[in-house]
Design a protein around this motif. Structure first.
Motif, PDB file in Angstrom:
ATOM      1  N   LEU A   1       0.865  -1.178   0.000  1.00 35.23           N
ATOM      2  CA  LEU A   1       0.000   0.000   0.000  1.00 35.23           C
ATOM      3  C   LEU A   1       0.901   1.228   0.000  1.00 35.23           C
ATOM      4  O   LEU A   1       1.796   1.344   0.833  1.00 35.23           O
ATOM      5  N   LEU A   2       0.647   2.155  -0.911  1.00 33.72           N
ATOM      6  CA  LEU A   2       1.556   3.281  -1.105  1.00 33.72           C
ATOM      7  C   LEU A   2       1.063   4.581  -0.483  1.00 33.72           C
ATOM      8  O   LEU A   2       1.784   5.579  -0.491  1.00 33.72           O
ATOM      9  N   PHE A   3      -0.150   4.578   0.055  1.00 39.69           N
ATOM     10  CA  PHE A   3      -0.687   5.753   0.740  1.00 39.69           C
ATOM     11  C   PHE A   3      -1.415   5.301   1.996  1.00 39.69           C
ATOM     12  O   PHE A   3      -1.608   4.101   2.221  1.00 39.69           O
ATOM     13  N   ALA A   4      -1.829   6.266   2.783  1.00 38.12           N
ATOM     14  CA  ALA A   4      -2.595   6.005   3.995  1.00 38.12           C
ATOM     15  C   ALA A   4      -3.936   6.710   3.903  1.00 38.12           C
ATOM     16  O   ALA A   4      -4.067   7.714   3.185  1.00 38.12           O
ATOM     17  N   PRO A   5      -4.960   6.221   4.619  1.00 32.86           N
ATOM     18  CA  PRO A   5      -6.244   6.923   4.630  1.00 32.86           C
ATOM     19  C   PRO A   5      -6.074   8.384   5.034  1.00 32.86           C
ATOM     20  O   PRO A   5      -5.325   8.702   5.952  1.00 32.86           O
ATOM     21  N   GLY A   6      -6.751   9.270   4.292  1.00 30.56           N
ATOM     22  CA  GLY A   6      -6.649  10.701   4.543  1.00 30.56           C
ATOM     23  C   GLY A   6      -5.691  11.415   3.607  1.00 30.56           C
ATOM     24  O   GLY A   6      -5.730  12.644   3.499  1.00 30.56           O
ATOM     25  N   ASP A   7      -4.826  10.664   2.924  1.00 34.28           N
ATOM     26  CA  ASP A   7      -3.864  11.280   2.008  1.00 34.28           C
ATOM     27  C   ASP A   7      -4.568  11.816   0.756  1.00 34.28           C
ATOM     28  O   ASP A   7      -5.483  11.183   0.216  1.00 34.28           O
ATOM     29  N   GLN A   8      -4.119  12.980   0.305  1.00 28.51           N
ATOM     30  CA  GLN A   8      -4.566  13.530  -0.971  1.00 28.51           C
ATOM     31  C   GLN A   8      -3.662  12.976  -2.067  1.00 28.51           C
ATOM     32  O   GLN A   8      -2.442  12.963  -1.915  1.00 28.51           O
ATOM     33  N   VAL A   9      -4.266  12.535  -3.182  1.00 32.04           N
ATOM     34  CA  VAL A   9      -3.474  11.951  -4.262  1.00 32.04           C
ATOM     35  C   VAL A   9      -3.860  12.603  -5.582  1.00 32.04           C
ATOM     36  O   VAL A   9      -4.985  13.074  -5.766  1.00 32.04           O
ATOM     37  N   ALA A  10      -2.913  12.615  -6.497  1.00 32.15           N
ATOM     38  CA  ALA A  10      -3.148  13.180  -7.821  1.00 32.15           C
ATOM     39  C   ALA A  10      -3.710  12.099  -8.739  1.00 32.15           C
ATOM     40  O   ALA A  10      -3.550  10.896  -8.487  1.00 32.15           O
ATOM     41  N   GLU A  11      -4.353  12.522  -9.807  1.00 31.25           N
ATOM     42  CA  GLU A  11      -4.825  11.565 -10.805  1.00 31.25           C
ATOM     43  C   GLU A  11      -3.636  10.797 -11.375  1.00 31.25           C
ATOM     44  O   GLU A  11      -2.609  11.377 -11.709  1.00 31.25           O
ATOM     45  N   GLY A  12      -3.767   9.476 -11.450  1.00 35.54           N
ATOM     46  CA  GLY A  12      -2.704   8.633 -11.969  1.00 35.54           C
ATOM     47  C   GLY A  12      -1.706   8.179 -10.930  1.00 35.54           C
ATOM     48  O   GLY A  12      -0.813   7.375 -11.239  1.00 35.54           O
ATOM     49  N   ALA A  13      -1.840   8.671  -9.680  1.00 36.24           N
ATOM     50  CA  ALA A  13      -0.918   8.248  -8.629  1.00 36.24           C
ATOM     51  C   ALA A  13      -1.134   6.771  -8.319  1.00 36.24           C
ATOM     52  O   ALA A  13      -2.269   6.295  -8.250  1.00 36.24           O
ATOM     53  N   GLU A  14      -0.047   6.050  -8.136  1.00 38.68           N
ATOM     54  CA  GLU A  14      -0.131   4.626  -7.833  1.00 38.68           C
ATOM     55  C   GLU A  14      -0.562   4.443  -6.379  1.00 38.68           C
ATOM     56  O   GLU A  14       0.124   4.882  -5.457  1.00 38.68           O
ATOM     57  N   LEU A  15      -1.709   3.809  -6.158  1.00 33.23           N
ATOM     58  CA  LEU A  15      -2.268   3.640  -4.816  1.00 33.23           C
ATOM     59  C   LEU A  15      -1.710   2.414  -4.115  1.00 33.23           C
ATOM     60  O   LEU A  15      -1.424   2.433  -2.922  1.00 33.23           O
ATOM     61  N   LEU A  16      -1.583   1.332  -4.867  1.00 29.73           N
ATOM     62  CA  LEU A  16      -1.077   0.080  -4.304  1.00 29.73           C
ATOM     63  C   LEU A  16      -0.553  -0.790  -5.428  1.00 29.73           C
ATOM     64  O   LEU A  16      -0.848  -0.553  -6.605  1.00 29.73           O
ATOM     65  N   ARG A  17       0.231  -1.774  -5.045  1.00 27.89           N
ATOM     66  CA  ARG A  17       0.764  -2.705  -6.040  1.00 27.89           C
ATOM     67  C   ARG A  17       0.141  -4.071  -5.820  1.00 27.89           C
ATOM     68  O   ARG A  17       0.044  -4.546  -4.690  1.00 27.89           O
ATOM     69  N   LEU A  18      -0.261  -4.661  -6.930  1.00 30.07           N
ATOM     70  CA  LEU A  18      -0.905  -5.973  -6.894  1.00 30.07           C
ATOM     71  C   LEU A  18      -0.066  -6.947  -7.703  1.00 30.07           C
ATOM     72  O   LEU A  18       0.220  -6.697  -8.885  1.00 30.07           O
ATOM     73  N   GLU A  19       0.380  -8.025  -7.076  1.00 29.43           N
ATOM     74  CA  GLU A  19       1.128  -9.063  -7.788  1.00 29.43           C
ATOM     75  C   GLU A  19       0.130  -9.977  -8.481  1.00 29.43           C
ATOM     76  O   GLU A  19      -0.692 -10.625  -7.837  1.00 29.43           O
ATOM     77  N   VAL A  20       0.196  -9.967  -9.819  1.00 28.72           N
ATOM     78  CA  VAL A  20      -0.735 -10.745 -10.622  1.00 28.72           C
ATOM     79  C   VAL A  20       0.036 -11.866 -11.302  1.00 28.72           C
ATOM     80  O   VAL A  20       1.086 -11.611 -11.908  1.00 28.72           O
ATOM     81  N   PRO A  21      -0.423 -13.121 -11.218  1.00 30.04           N
ATOM     82  CA  PRO A  21       0.272 -14.210 -11.914  1.00 30.04           C
ATOM     83  C   PRO A  21       0.439 -13.902 -13.385  1.00 30.04           C
ATOM     84  O   PRO A  21      -0.436 -13.300 -14.015  1.00 30.04           O
ATOM     85  N   GLU A  22       1.583 -14.294 -13.946  1.00 29.11           N
ATOM     86  CA  GLU A  22       1.890 -13.952 -15.335  1.00 29.11           C
ATOM     87  C   GLU A  22       0.835 -14.469 -16.297  1.00 29.11           C
ATOM     88  O   GLU A  22       0.503 -13.824 -17.284  1.00 29.11           O
ATOM     89  N   THR A  23       0.282 -15.641 -16.024  1.00 25.07           N
ATOM     90  CA  THR A  23      -0.734 -16.195 -16.922  1.00 25.07           C
ATOM     91  C   THR A  23      -1.972 -15.321 -16.938  1.00 25.07           C
ATOM     92  O   THR A  23      -2.625 -15.151 -17.957  1.00 25.07           O
TER      93      THR A  23
END
Length: 683
Positions: free
Chosen positions: A658-680
């Protein structure tokens, strides 16, 4: 009558008040935030005073500062507009305490009608029909759950202090109630500072019909007929019209009298709206069987007041100013008549095809139909707008860009005028709902007045993801626009008017045809457009394997007259970076002209990044690092333009960070979190 008033609001309503005040020789003072320093309403007023930061809590909600400014500049009254402080009884009382006239109802009336639960109890005592529900003060979640189960599903949870669709959720099943209640309370506390809710039976086939009322300080009351506001998305109005289709004179009189009695019961003064939910037990074809129930009273001027002005020929802001200065109502009930039919379309910065996600950006092109701003009654087309070309729609305020109002002798005439006016509305720089509004206005359900608050979801198949222009015409517009722009760029004559033929970039060859390829993207699909200039000057294009003759010319108004095969159409085309915006009578579309060299080295891989779809605030995360999630599972909640939006997982995977915390202001396009997705899955 006042000599100087302060307008404690922004946008189109501030401009609307300023226009009427100027006609009445009243000086106006605007207040503005950091974001609105160059706003249209600031220039529309005689004076302007800066009151704070861009966020409403730092400016337009600072009523102590607003009163301080009003006193300092010698204003006699404050017009609150609609929204912000317009229904705040503490502000109205503070104005009175400071010796300023609040152009609206007395604080007691705002208080009586401001809380939905208390107003329902008041109406119940007055004998006004109410929808079955729970309106008491006890807010224990378990009790609210039991009450919802008792009333029977579907139920509607509504913020008691709310309005404008904020803090409102429809719940179809008992097991969904707790989550909906929590979200509703959270949105209510953020919007109104009060998380109390009420619960009502969700009426089937409901129409939203409201009555415009007016009262003066001498005890006189009138109703200025009704408005139908049934076409809604997310419980917020999209199209409003007056009079309500199918309304019988008998029902109009009963609803109007009930609205007047409601206003009289609280000693109401000024403009107000009594809103009713109207049940259609026998369906759309039997309006005589409609039943109405009191829903709420909005103790202010409404966004949709122009349709009432159009059918009555009145200026409701002028009435507000006269009543607030102590004058009697200009007319009595017997003097009021309905003339024709009016429809208002709310043009908003949003993406209807993506769940009406709010949009922000700069109005690079802001073309409006021929109209008269703040026009009265019979000019046919009117636009109320608080922005101009070059202005920015920010995330701090409501997403509404403008209101387009049309008037005709009949509903059919008004509908035709609305479609033409929407067709002539050209906005480039951010997403809007203009084409969606055209789809609604042209739908059979709306044209036939089969109205209820579920019209939009019910007619989703003909309202969303509609491509009316098509690839072939979009490609023809791209080629014609590109060739015309290239020709204009080098068409330089000498002093004798001679043009060097060798300077032209028209693809001329001394013998044989010339071939040119355009790389394009249309609805996320790559396309190749082949353009051929035949010997003798004839043009052809080939798109998706289909070859057609092409002719075009630039008209004096800047439009392209395009002939593609046997089809002829006029198109306005605007460049915005690589994207071409194409506006035609059929509809509007975009096509991207790809410059291969400019994109050399670009990558399509985004991995498991989940980004903010708009600028706003992170409300909460529903997951933590290490959690396994399923496609479609809620991951986070964001808030922008006073509304909450859920971010869902695009695929099965594992939350990496998770790249932010509740209450944080973010810009459009800002990465909120990273999700590991299986390659398939990613492939």
């Amino acid at each position: 009558m006042f000599k100087k008033i302060l307008i404690a609001n922004r946008g189109e309503i501030a401009g609307r008040v300023a226009a009427t005040a100027a006609r009445m020789a009243i000086q106006t003072v605007a207040v503005y935030s950091d974001a609105d320093a160059g706003a249209k309403h600031v220039q529309a007023c005689d004076e302007a005073v800066h009151i704070g930061g861009s966020a409403p809590k730092d400016s337009y909600l600072r009523w102590e500062k607003i009163i301080e400014v009003a006193k300092a500049i010698g204003a006699q009254a404050i017009h609150p507009g609609y929204g912000f402080l317009s229904e705040n009884e503490a502000f109205a009382q503070a104005c009175a305490d400071a010796g300023l006239v609040f152009i609206g109802p007395p604080p007691s009336a705002i208080q009586a009608m401001g809380l939905k639960a208390e107003s329902k109890q008041l109406m119940e005592k007055a004998g006004v029909p109410l929808v079955p529900g729970y309106h008491a003060a006890d807010q224990d979640p378990a009790l609210l759950q039991r009450e919802a189960d008792r009333i029977g599903y579907p139920v509607l949870i509504k913020a008691s202090a709310g309005g404008g669709g904020k803090g409102m959720r429809a719940v179809d099943r008992s097991e969904d109630f707790a989550d909906a209640l929590a979200s509703c309370k959270r949105e209510a506390i953020n919007s109104f500072g009060d998380d109390a809710v009420l619960i009502e039976k969700y009426v089937q086939r409901p129409r939203h019909i409201e009555i415009q009322v007016f009262g003066d300080t001498l005890g006189n009351y009138v109703y200025l007929f009704e408005r139908d506001c049934s076409v809604q998305r997310r419980h917020q109005k999209v199209l409003e019209e007056a009079p309500a289709p199918g309304m019988t004179p008998e029902l109009r009189a009963r609803m109007g009298q009930a609205a007047v009695e409601a206003a009289r019961a609280v000693g109401y003064v000024g403009a107000g709206t009594v809103e009713f939910i109207v049940e259609q037990p026998l369906g759309y074809e039997h309006p005589e069987a409609m039943k109405f129930y009191f829903m709420e009273m909005n103790t202010r001027l409404q966004v949709e007041h122009p349709v009432t002005e159009a059918i009555t020929g009145l200026d409701l802001v002028e009435w507000q100013l006269r009543v607030a200065s102590g004058e009697a109502l200009p007319l009595q009930q017997s003097d009021l008549q309905i003339h024709g039919h009016a429809i208002e379309a709310r043009i908003c910065a949003e993406t209807p095809d993506n769940n009406f996600l709010p949009a922000t950006g700069t109005l690079h092109v802001y073309g409006l139909p021929a109209c008269s701003n703040f026009a009265r009654a019979d000019l046919g087309v009117r636009v109320d707008s608080g922005v101009r070309a070059g202005d920015t729609i920010s995330p701090f305020y409501d997403s509404m860009v403008a209101k387009l109002i049309v008037h005709g002798n009949t509903r059919e005439e008004a509908l035709a005028r609305l479609d033409t006016a929407l067709m002539q509305t050209h906005i480039v720089g951010l997403a809007t709902n203009v084409q969606f509004l055209r789809h609604v206005a042209r739908s059979a359900a709306f044209a036939e007045a089969k109205l209820d608050t579920a019209l939009i979801p019910r007619e989703a198949a003909v309202l969303f993801n509609q491509e009316k222009v098509g690839l072939s015409l979009a490609a023809a517009a791209l080629v014609a626009h590109t060739l015309d722009q290239e020709a204009q760029a080098v068409r330089v004559a000498d002093v004798n008017g001679w043009i060097d033929p060798w300077a032209q970039r028209d693809g001329w060859r001394s013998h044989g045809p010339s071939l040119r390829r355009f790389a394009a993207v249309f609805h996320d699909e790559p396309q190749q457009i082949l353009f051929t200039r035949l010997h003798g000057g004839a043009l052809q294009i080939e798109v998706a394997g289909v070859c057609e003759n092409l002719q075009y010319q630039r008209l004096s108004n800047g439009a392209l007259d395009i002939m593609l095969g046997a089809q002829r159409i006029k198109a306005q085309v605007f460049d915005h970076g690589e994207v071409l915006h194409v506006f035609t009578p059929l509809g509007a579309t975009t096509i991207t002209r790809v410059d291969a060299l400019a994109h050399a080295g670009d990558t399509q891989s985004e991995g498991g990044r989940l980004t903010a779809p708009m600028p706003g605030k992170v409300v909460s995360f529903a997951v933590k690092a290490g959690d396994r999630v399923k496609k479609g599972q809620a991951l986070a909640v964001m808030e922008a333009m006073k509304m909450e939006h859920t971010i869902a997982a695009p695929a099965d995977g594992t939350v990496a960070e998770l790249l932010f915390a509740p209450g944080d202001q973010v810009a459009e396009g800002a990465e909120l979190l990273r999700l590991e997705v299986p390659e398939t899955v990613a492939a």
